[in-house]
Write an enzyme that holds these catalytic residues in place. Structure first.
Site, mmCIF file in Angstrom:
data_model
loop_
_atom_site.group_PDB
_atom_site.id
_atom_site.type_symbol
_atom_site.label_atom_id
_atom_site.label_comp_id
_atom_site.label_asym_id
_atom_site.label_seq_id
_atom_site.Cartn_x
_atom_site.Cartn_y
_atom_site.Cartn_z
ATOM 1 N N ASP A 44 0.842 -1.198 0.000
ATOM 2 C CA ASP A 44 0.000 0.000 0.000
ATOM 3 C C ASP A 44 0.877 1.248 0.000
ATOM 4 O O ASP A 44 1.728 1.415 0.873
ATOM 5 C CB ASP A 44 -0.887 0.010 1.254
ATOM 6 C CG ASP A 44 -1.819 1.216 1.261
ATOM 7 O OD1 ASP A 44 -2.843 1.159 0.557
ATOM 8 O OD2 ASP A 44 -1.511 2.216 1.949
ATOM 9 N N TYR A 49 2.764 9.835 -0.051
ATOM 10 C CA TYR A 49 3.805 9.211 0.779
ATOM 11 C C TYR A 49 5.206 9.472 0.188
ATOM 12 O O TYR A 49 6.211 9.254 0.855
ATOM 13 C CB TYR A 49 3.605 7.699 0.914
ATOM 14 C CG TYR A 49 2.302 7.261 1.559
ATOM 15 C CD1 TYR A 49 1.428 8.177 2.135
ATOM 16 C CD2 TYR A 49 1.942 5.920 1.574
ATOM 17 C CE1 TYR A 49 0.232 7.764 2.709
ATOM 18 C CE2 TYR A 49 0.750 5.499 2.150
ATOM 19 C CZ TYR A 49 -0.105 6.429 2.711
ATOM 20 O OH TYR A 49 -1.290 6.010 3.268
ATOM 21 N N LYS A 75 -2.826 5.953 -4.376
ATOM 22 C CA LYS A 75 -3.957 6.853 -4.126
ATOM 23 C C LYS A 75 -3.707 8.226 -4.733
ATOM 24 O O LYS A 75 -2.590 8.746 -4.644
ATOM 25 C CB LYS A 75 -4.171 7.011 -2.604
ATOM 26 C CG LYS A 75 -4.102 5.695 -1.837
ATOM 27 C CD LYS A 75 -4.379 5.847 -0.364
ATOM 28 C CE LYS A 75 -4.030 4.578 0.391
ATOM 29 N NZ LYS A 75 -2.657 4.515 0.883
ATOM 30 N N HIS A 107 -7.810 9.369 -2.224
ATOM 31 C CA HIS A 107 -7.221 9.259 -0.883
ATOM 32 C C HIS A 107 -8.113 9.839 0.212
ATOM 33 O O HIS A 107 -8.144 9.341 1.333
ATOM 34 C CB HIS A 107 -5.868 9.987 -0.865
ATOM 35 C CG HIS A 107 -4.943 9.522 0.213
ATOM 36 N ND1 HIS A 107 -3.591 9.511 0.069
ATOM 37 C CD2 HIS A 107 -5.171 9.066 1.462
ATOM 38 C CE1 HIS A 107 -3.026 9.057 1.182
ATOM 39 N NE2 HIS A 107 -3.973 8.775 2.039
HETATM 40 N N1 LIG Z 1 -5.753 6.017 3.477
HETATM 41 C C1 LIG Z 1 -5.302 6.731 4.490
HETATM 42 O O1 LIG Z 1 -5.680 7.884 4.695
HETATM 43 C C2 LIG Z 1 -4.307 6.103 5.417
HETATM 44 C C3 LIG Z 1 -4.040 6.706 6.666
HETATM 45 C C4 LIG Z 1 -3.117 6.086 7.511
HETATM 46 C C5 LIG Z 1 -2.497 4.919 7.111
HETATM 47 N N2 LIG Z 1 -2.748 4.369 5.880
HETATM 48 C C6 LIG Z 1 -2.056 3.158 5.397
HETATM 49 O O2 LIG Z 1 -2.153 2.172 6.408
HETATM 50 C C7 LIG Z 1 -0.843 1.786 6.823
HETATM 51 C C8 LIG Z 1 -0.862 1.408 8.295
HETATM 52 O O3 LIG Z 1 -1.245 2.491 9.107
HETATM 53 P P1 LIG Z 1 -0.214 3.304 10.016
HETATM 54 O O4 LIG Z 1 1.153 3.171 9.439
HETATM 55 O O5 LIG Z 1 -0.737 4.689 10.167
HETATM 56 O O6 LIG Z 1 -0.325 2.636 11.437
HETATM 57 P P2 LIG Z 1 -0.120 1.145 12.039
HETATM 58 O O7 LIG Z 1 0.154 0.138 11.002
HETATM 59 O O8 LIG Z 1 -1.236 0.973 12.998
HETATM 60 O O9 LIG Z 1 1.194 1.366 12.944
HETATM 61 C C9 LIG Z 1 2.440 1.654 12.400
HETATM 62 C C10 LIG Z 1 3.365 2.065 13.539
HETATM 63 O O10 LIG Z 1 3.525 0.993 14.464
HETATM 64 C C11 LIG Z 1 4.903 0.715 14.674
HETATM 65 N N3 LIG Z 1 5.034 -0.736 14.849
HETATM 66 C C12 LIG Z 1 4.762 -1.712 13.951
HETATM 67 N N4 LIG Z 1 4.971 -2.937 14.475
HETATM 68 C C13 LIG Z 1 5.384 -2.718 15.750
HETATM 69 C C14 LIG Z 1 5.781 -3.564 16.811
HETATM 70 N N5 LIG Z 1 5.788 -4.909 16.670
HETATM 71 N N6 LIG Z 1 6.161 -3.003 17.991
HETATM 72 C C15 LIG Z 1 6.149 -1.654 18.154
HETATM 73 N N7 LIG Z 1 5.796 -0.791 17.173
HETATM 74 C C16 LIG Z 1 5.414 -1.312 15.995
HETATM 75 C C17 LIG Z 1 5.599 1.226 13.424
HETATM 76 O O11 LIG Z 1 6.915 1.640 13.708
HETATM 77 P P3 LIG Z 1 8.190 1.019 12.921
HETATM 78 O O12 LIG Z 1 7.986 1.317 11.457
HETATM 79 O O13 LIG Z 1 9.336 1.758 13.528
HETATM 80 O O14 LIG Z 1 8.195 -0.459 13.232
HETATM 81 C C18 LIG Z 1 4.736 2.436 13.062
HETATM 82 O O15 LIG Z 1 5.154 3.572 13.788
HETATM 83 C C19 LIG Z 1 0.007 3.019 6.499
HETATM 84 O O16 LIG Z 1 1.378 2.750 6.501
HETATM 85 C C20 LIG Z 1 -0.561 3.384 5.153
HETATM 86 O O17 LIG Z 1 -0.062 2.530 4.128
HETATM 87 C C21 LIG Z 1 -3.666 4.930 5.057
#
Ligand SMILES: NC(=O)c1ccc[n+]([C@@H]2O[C@H](COP(=O)([O-])OP(=O)(O)OC[C@H]3O[C@@H](n4cnc5c(N)ncnc54)[C@H](OP(=O)(O)O)[C@@H]3O)[C@@H](O)[C@H]2O)c1
Length: 285
Positions: A44, A49, A75, A107
């Site tokens: 994704d 990004y 997106k 997006h």
């Molecule tokens: N469409 C939208 O508007 C939208 C908005 C937000 C997100 N997204 C998509 O969804 C994806 C996921 O959401 P997100 O990145 O916001 O949040 P998430 O997946 O809930 O959390 C990511 C965070 O958790 C940390 N993490 C992951 N595994 C871990 C572990 N085992 N222990 C401790 N920390 C851990 C990561 O740090 P490290 O990288 O340092 O491990 C990162 O800071 C995004 O990357 C993006 O592709 C889309």
């Protein structure tokens, strides 16, 4: 659990993907390589990004994976809605070095530079959707969808659209389960991809999550992802650390275990202390 969700038109979207928001440089290349090695076949990304070129390097130069073996979502940015959307999509394809993306999303329901309550937002959403419909008919996107659309945005789009969105990518986790919006999506035949499944890392230390993890013999991240999968969503957790990315492997999330009704119930109860970690589209007209 089946490893993919069948979207309209017969496109199979792998349930377990890798998110890449705030992942750049060598880190995102390493994360994508680790994901592919772990069996993850869904990446994704998004124009905003600013990592599509790096992802292309990881896929085509480092891993040399055949194009058909990986599902790529990108997106259209809120800065490029309306008349700019087609050109924006062409630039995405160029940066990713592909002839088509597997899934192309709007997006955000609002256009950059407009007030949240401007009626122009709805016009630009529909104009952008028309561009996506054309790109799909030309084979430049295998499936098209939306992200951060509330039920009202969806209804409005469905009224004017020639074809419904295949996917709505939204924030979903136990403290923001989006029950009503997910029901509206299901009724309209729109698949849900959950983002921020880990609460941006902040849900990993929740006592209910840790308890379920110790009972299941899995990590807290795997419990949160399995909760999303058992709700019927696809999941796209993000980490740039290979040892964490390995926890997101489809074999580790989909096979050989599940959360019990009692464990699901304990996680569902977290919604009583509701909390949203990402941007809020609810005031966009
Ligand atoms: N469409 C939208 O508007 C939208 C908005 C937000 C997100 N997204 C998509 O969804 C994806 C996921 O959401 P997100 O990145 O916001 O949040 P998430 O997946 O809930 O959390 C990511 C965070 O958790 C940390 N993490 C992951 N595994 C871990 C572990 N085992 N222990 C401790 N920390 C851990 C990561 O740090 P490290 O990288 O340092 O491990 C990162 O800071 C995004 O990357 C993006 O592709 C889309």
């Amino acid at each position: 659990m089946h490893p993919s969700i069948s979207l309209a038109g017969g496109v199979e979207m792998p349930r377990c993907g890798l998110g890449t928001f705030k992942a750049g440089g060598t880190e995102v290349r390493g994360a994508v390589s680790a994901a592919l090695a772990a069996g993850i076949r869904h990446i994704d990304t998004a124009a905003i990004y600013k990592n599509e070129e790096l992802i292309a390097e990881a896929l085509w130069d480092d891993a040399r994976i055949p194009r058909g073996d990986v599902f790529i979502t990108s997106k259209i940015s809120p800065y490029q809605m309306g008349r700019k959307a087609r050109q924006a999509a062409e630039e995405i394809l160029q940066r990713l070095r592909v002839d088509f993306v597997d899934l192309l999303l709007i997006h955000w329901p609002g256009a950059s530079g407009l007030k949240a309550d401007s009626p122009r937002n709805a016009e630009l959403r529909l104009e952008t959707w028309r561009a996506l419909e054309a790109l799909k008919s030309e084979g430049r996107a295998r499936a098209i969808g939306v992200s951060n659309f509330e039920a009202g945005h969806l209804r409005q789009l469905l009224d004017g659209a020639r074809e419904p969105p295949a996917v709505n990518q939204i924030e979903v986790h136990p403290r923001w389960p989006q029950v009503h919006l997910r029901r509206a999506c299901a009724e309209a035949g729109v698949a849900v991809t959950a983002y921020a499944s880990l609460g941006c890392g902040q849900l990993l230390s929740e006592p209910a999550v840790r308890r379920a993890a110790s009972e299941a013999g899995r990590s807290p991240a795997q419990v949160l992802l399995r909760w999303g999968l058992q709700q019927g969503c696809a999941v796209i957790p993000k980490s740039v650390r290979p040892e964490r990315v390995r926890e997101f492997a489809p074999a580790a999330l989909l096979q050989g275990w599940e959360l019990s009704a009692a464990q699901m119930g304990a996680l569902d109860a977290l919604a009583g202390d509701a909390c949203k970690f990402c941007w809020d589209p609810s005031n966009i007209l």
